[in-house]
Design a protein around this motif. Structure first.
Motif, PDB file in Angstrom:
ATOM      1  N   UNK A 392    -137.431  -3.152   3.688  1.00 42.13           N
ATOM      2  CA  UNK A 392    -137.108  -2.759   2.312  1.00 42.13           C
ATOM      3  C   UNK A 392    -136.988  -3.943   1.358  1.00 42.13           C
ATOM      4  N   UNK A 393    -136.741  -5.139   1.880  1.00 43.56           N
ATOM      5  CA  UNK A 393    -136.674  -6.310   0.996  1.00 43.56           C
ATOM      6  C   UNK A 393    -137.983  -6.503   0.240  1.00 43.56           C
ATOM      7  N   UNK A 394    -139.102  -6.154   0.879  1.00 38.26           N
ATOM      8  CA  UNK A 394    -140.405  -6.366   0.268  1.00 38.26           C
ATOM      9  C   UNK A 394    -140.665  -5.433  -0.903  1.00 38.26           C
ATOM     10  N   UNK A 395    -139.816  -4.427  -1.077  1.00 37.19           N
ATOM     11  CA  UNK A 395    -139.984  -3.532  -2.213  1.00 37.19           C
ATOM     12  C   UNK A 395    -139.282  -4.056  -3.462  1.00 37.19           C
ATOM     13  N   UNK A 396    -138.526  -5.128  -3.332  1.00 43.16           N
ATOM     14  CA  UNK A 396    -138.080  -5.879  -4.508  1.00 43.16           C
ATOM     15  C   UNK A 396    -139.252  -6.722  -4.985  1.00 43.16           C
ATOM     16  N   UNK A 397    -139.851  -7.416  -4.057  1.00 46.72           N
ATOM     17  CA  UNK A 397    -141.051  -8.227  -4.270  1.00 46.72           C
ATOM     18  C   UNK A 397    -141.557  -8.616  -2.904  1.00 46.72           C
ATOM     19  N   UNK A 398    -142.862  -8.816  -2.796  1.00 45.11           N
ATOM     20  CA  UNK A 398    -143.421  -9.206  -1.503  1.00 45.11           C
ATOM     21  C   UNK A 398    -142.935 -10.577  -1.063  1.00 45.11           C
ATOM     22  N   UNK A 399    -142.242 -11.291  -1.966  1.00 42.77           N
ATOM     23  CA  UNK A 399    -141.727 -12.613  -1.616  1.00 42.77           C
ATOM     24  C   UNK A 399    -140.459 -12.548  -0.770  1.00 42.77           C
ATOM     25  N   UNK A 400    -139.846 -11.363  -0.641  1.00 47.83           N
ATOM     26  CA  UNK A 400    -138.580 -11.229   0.085  1.00 47.83           C
ATOM     27  C   UNK A 400    -138.798 -10.518   1.406  1.00 47.83           C
ATOM     28  N   UNK A 401    -137.873 -10.748   2.355  1.00 44.64           N
ATOM     29  CA  UNK A 401    -137.900 -10.034   3.636  1.00 44.64           C
ATOM     30  C   UNK A 401    -136.516 -10.101   4.267  1.00 44.64           C
ATOM     31  N   UNK A 402    -136.309  -9.262   5.285  1.00 47.56           N
ATOM     32  CA  UNK A 402    -135.067  -9.305   6.051  1.00 47.56           C
ATOM     33  C   UNK A 402    -135.006 -10.630   6.819  1.00 47.56           C
ATOM     34  N   UNK A 403    -133.875 -11.334   6.781  1.00 41.43           N
ATOM     35  CA  UNK A 403    -133.807 -12.648   7.430  1.00 41.43           C
ATOM     36  C   UNK A 403    -133.836 -12.551   8.946  1.00 41.43           C
ATOM     37  N   UNK A 404    -134.260 -13.630   9.549  1.00 42.09           N
ATOM     38  CA  UNK A 404    -134.277 -13.707  11.007  1.00 42.09           C
ATOM     39  C   UNK A 404    -132.993 -14.385  11.493  1.00 42.09           C
ATOM     40  N   UNK A 405    -132.756 -14.307  12.790  1.00 40.76           N
ATOM     41  CA  UNK A 405    -131.592 -14.969  13.375  1.00 40.76           C
ATOM     42  C   UNK A 405    -131.669 -16.485  13.160  1.00 40.76           C
ATOM     43  N   UNK A 406    -132.890 -17.038  13.205  1.00 42.78           N
ATOM     44  CA  UNK A 406    -133.061 -18.475  12.985  1.00 42.78           C
ATOM     45  C   UNK A 406    -132.551 -18.880  11.611  1.00 42.78           C
ATOM     46  N   UNK A 407    -132.833 -18.057  10.608  1.00 48.62           N
ATOM     47  CA  UNK A 407    -132.399 -18.379   9.238  1.00 48.62           C
ATOM     48  C   UNK A 407    -130.883 -18.258   9.097  1.00 48.62           C
ATOM     49  N   UNK A 408    -130.295 -17.261   9.746  1.00 49.49           N
ATOM     50  CA  UNK A 408    -128.836 -17.160   9.709  1.00 49.49           C
ATOM     51  C   UNK A 408    -128.190 -18.335  10.439  1.00 49.49           C
ATOM     52  N   UNK A 409    -128.769 -18.763  11.531  1.00 50.85           N
ATOM     53  CA  UNK A 409    -128.203 -19.908  12.254  1.00 50.85           C
ATOM     54  C   UNK A 409    -128.262 -21.170  11.404  1.00 50.85           C
ATOM     55  N   UNK A 410    -129.351 -21.323  10.622  1.00 53.37           N
ATOM     56  CA  UNK A 410    -129.443 -22.470   9.715  1.00 53.37           C
ATOM     57  C   UNK A 410    -128.394 -22.381   8.619  1.00 53.37           C
ATOM     58  N   UNK A 411    -128.125 -21.162   8.157  1.00 54.06           N
ATOM     59  CA  UNK A 411    -127.106 -20.968   7.126  1.00 54.06           C
ATOM     60  C   UNK A 411    -125.715 -21.340   7.659  1.00 54.06           C
ATOM     61  N   UNK A 412    -125.422 -20.928   8.879  1.00 57.24           N
ATOM     62  CA  UNK A 412    -124.090 -21.175   9.431  1.00 57.24           C
ATOM     63  C   UNK A 412    -123.832 -22.657   9.674  1.00 57.24           C
ATOM     64  N   UNK A 413    -124.899 -23.443   9.794  1.00 56.95           N
ATOM     65  CA  UNK A 413    -124.736 -24.884   9.982  1.00 56.95           C
ATOM     66  C   UNK A 413    -124.555 -25.619   8.658  1.00 56.95           C
ATOM     67  N   UNK A 414    -124.841 -24.929   7.550  1.00 51.79           N
ATOM     68  CA  UNK A 414    -124.731 -25.570   6.236  1.00 51.79           C
ATOM     69  C   UNK A 414    -123.284 -25.640   5.796  1.00 51.79           C
ATOM     70  N   UNK A 415    -123.043 -26.481   4.795  1.00 51.33           N
ATOM     71  CA  UNK A 415    -121.678 -26.618   4.270  1.00 51.33           C
ATOM     72  C   UNK A 415    -121.212 -25.294   3.700  1.00 51.33           C
ATOM     73  N   UNK A 416    -120.006 -24.894   4.065  1.00 49.07           N
ATOM     74  CA  UNK A 416    -119.463 -23.652   3.549  1.00 49.07           C
ATOM     75  C   UNK A 416    -117.954 -23.642   3.634  1.00 49.07           C
ATOM     76  N   UNK A 417    -117.309 -23.002   2.687  1.00 51.61           N
ATOM     77  CA  UNK A 417    -115.853 -22.862   2.681  1.00 51.61           C
ATOM     78  C   UNK A 417    -115.468 -21.784   3.686  1.00 51.61           C
ATOM     79  N   UNK A 418    -114.640 -22.133   4.664  1.00 51.41           N
ATOM     80  CA  UNK A 418    -114.302 -21.133   5.674  1.00 51.41           C
ATOM     81  C   UNK A 418    -112.924 -21.349   6.278  1.00 51.41           C
ATOM     82  N   UNK A 419    -112.104 -22.154   5.634  1.00 50.20           N
ATOM     83  CA  UNK A 419    -110.831 -22.504   6.264  1.00 50.20           C
ATOM     84  C   UNK A 419    -109.624 -21.942   5.535  1.00 50.20           C
TER      85      UNK A 419
END
Length: 507
Positions: A392-419
């Motif tokens: 369904x992400x592609x119905x916003x635009x073909x440039x979007x898609x549902x993220x993969x586990x690899x992309x979420x893992x990269x996100x979790x390694x990035x700087x983020x407020x969590x404490x």
């Protein structure tokens, strides 16, 4: 002596006058009893056959407009649209026309200054002669005896030299060999009975080669800093044309044809008409090199699988779309908010502090809209794998898609407020990414990526769909809570879950 001379002079003048009068009578009689053909020459382009296009709901419709989105970089997207006419071409005209026949309002004027040729064949198809005319200059008439003829009218739309017809040729055997795209060869054939008096012969010269003009419009964003060049392919190096019916035989050797760009910078870039020689194909390719937008690094882009047909006049419009939004964190561009299905059927993104629609995994409509998917299990494993067609992400635009586990893992390694428990966006608990400074995030929340971690009832667990490469299943989910980064992925979710969100990611 003077009287004799005067008498002789008067006699001579009188005799001369009688002679001229006699000659004029003979000429007038010849014209009135003879035949004149007056030419009325226009031009025509072949029409593009409709292209079948499938919509998102599975229905299809016919259109001669071809559109594709071309990624440029993380900020810009190009929308390329190739437009032509929609009805089918009738091809060369081979039927007889009565005296003074006209094509009427459908005829498009031939460009002034175009040199065109009229090759005359008798009723048996024997070549007689060729006459040349210039559109808009001098007489467009010629004299010829009564009878049945076939007139083959042809021209080069670009004024290039064309082959000649050999004496004694038969129409069925005349072949113009080795024509090239830049000659813009035009042709019509008219079987015509010439009668006494004035005959009007109308012909519409059909362009036999494909014509494309390019327009690159960046006005919605700003301007194009530069374009080094643009090309279209494939184009046969040469083509043979049979004059009897316009049949084309294409060389198997092809080349790439450059567009002649009128300008290479500015808000709108345009080109002259570019001609290619090709049979009907579905693998046309258009490429641009050295493209820089608003000072960006120059890069090359290309798009293939275009439908092109011989003799059709196309316009290729490339429009620069406004930035799609989102935020780059962990090496990927994330949507500004969760995916939403609106009551008007549009797919958009919610505000960062709002929940989106609840979704089934890899299904185009959310919970409560349309028919729910029927999913099965085998040995406790969910049996559905990810497919772009159901994203369904592609119905916003073909440039979007549902993220993969690899992309979420990269996100979790990035700087983020969590404490700290005080991670809020407009009073809603969640997790910021892009900074580890809570003060910075709270002071300017739109500058950072925010994942909502609180449900409407205030409970602290919001699940987001993702996909993985686990055996037999691509479905999994990840929990975002109101005060901490996720640490685990959940692969045991059932597809009947009614409370799973989607946060799209850019291709």
């Amino acid at each position: 002596m003077n009287k004799f001379t005067t008498k002789f002079g008067l006699t001579s003048i009188l005799a001369l006058a009688l002679f001229v009068s006699s000659c004029n009578k003979d000429n007038n009689a010849a014209v009135s009893d003879g035949t004149i053909v007056r030419l009325n020459i226009g031009q025509a382009y072949a029409k593009a056959d409709p292209i079948k296009t499938a919509s998102v709901n599975g229905r299809s419709y016919a259109s001669a407009v071809q559109t594709v989105e071309i990624p440029f970089d993380n900020q810009y997207t190009l929308v390329a649209t190739l437009t032509a006419e929609t009805s089918a071409s009738t091809g060369l005209k081979a039927s007889s026309r009565a005296t003074a026949v006209s094509t009427g309002a459908e005829q498009v004027a031939l460009k002034s200054g175009t040199v065109y040729y009229v090759a005359i064949f008798d009723a048996s198809g024997n070549y007689k002669e060729t006459k040349s005319f210039t559109q808009g200059a001098g007489s467009q008439d010629f004299a010829i005896g009564k009878g049945q003829y076939t007139f083959v009218v042809y021209a080069s739309g670009t004024g290039k030299k064309l082959p000649t017809i050999a004496a004694g040729a038969k129409l069925s055997e005349v072949n113009f060999a080795g024509l090239t795209a830049d000659q813009d060869f035009m042709l019509d054939q008219v079987a015509f009975e010439v009668k006494d008096g004035l005959n009007t012969l109308s012909a519409d010269l059909e362009h036999l080669f494909t014509q494309v003009t390019l327009k690159f419009d960046a006005s919605a964003i700003g301007s194009v800093s530069s374009i080094a060049g643009a090309t279209i392919e494939p184009s046969s190096t040469a083509v043979d044309v049979a004059l009897v019916d316009g049949t084309r035989t294409y060389s198997t050797t092809t080349n790439v044809v450059p567009f002649n760009l009128k300008n290479t910078s500015g808000t709108v870039i345009t080109s002259d008409s570019t001609f290619i020689t090709t049979a009907a194909i579905t693998n046309g390719k258009i490429s641009l090199s050295g493209v820089s937008i608003a000072g960006s690094s120059a890069k090359s882009i290309s798009s293939g699988n275009w439908n092109l047909k011989p003799g059709v006049k196309y316009e290729l419009d490339i429009t620069l779309k406004a930035p799609l939004g989102g935020m780059s964190v962990g090496g990927h561009i994330w949507a500004p908010g969760n995916l939403v299905y609106n009551s008007n059927g549009k797919y958009t993104f919610a505000a960062p502090n709002e929940l989106g629609s609840n979704w089934y995994y890899n299904w185009l409509t959310p919970v409560g809209v349309g028919t729910a998917p029927v999913r099965t299990e085998k040995d406790g494993v969910d049996m559905v794998t990810y497919s772009e067609a159901n994203d369904p992400c592609k119905l916003v635009s073909t440039e979007w898609r549902t993220p993969s586990r690899v992309e979420y893992e990269a996100l979790l390694k990035a700087a983020g407020v969590s404490t700290t428990y005080q991670n809020t966006y407009n009073g809603v608990h969640g997790v910021f990414y892009g900074t580890s400074d809570i003060a910075m995030a709270s002071g300017n929340p739109t500058a950072y990526l925010f994942f909502r971690g609180a449900k409407q009832d205030g409970s602290m667990n919001v699940k987001y769909w993702t996909r993985t490469n686990e055996t037999n299943s691509n479905a999994t989910s990840i929990y975002f809570q109101g005060y901490s980064k996720p640490s685990t992925f959940n692969s045991d979710d059932k597809y009947t879950n009614l409370d799973v969100q989607i946060r799209c990611v850019r291709n």
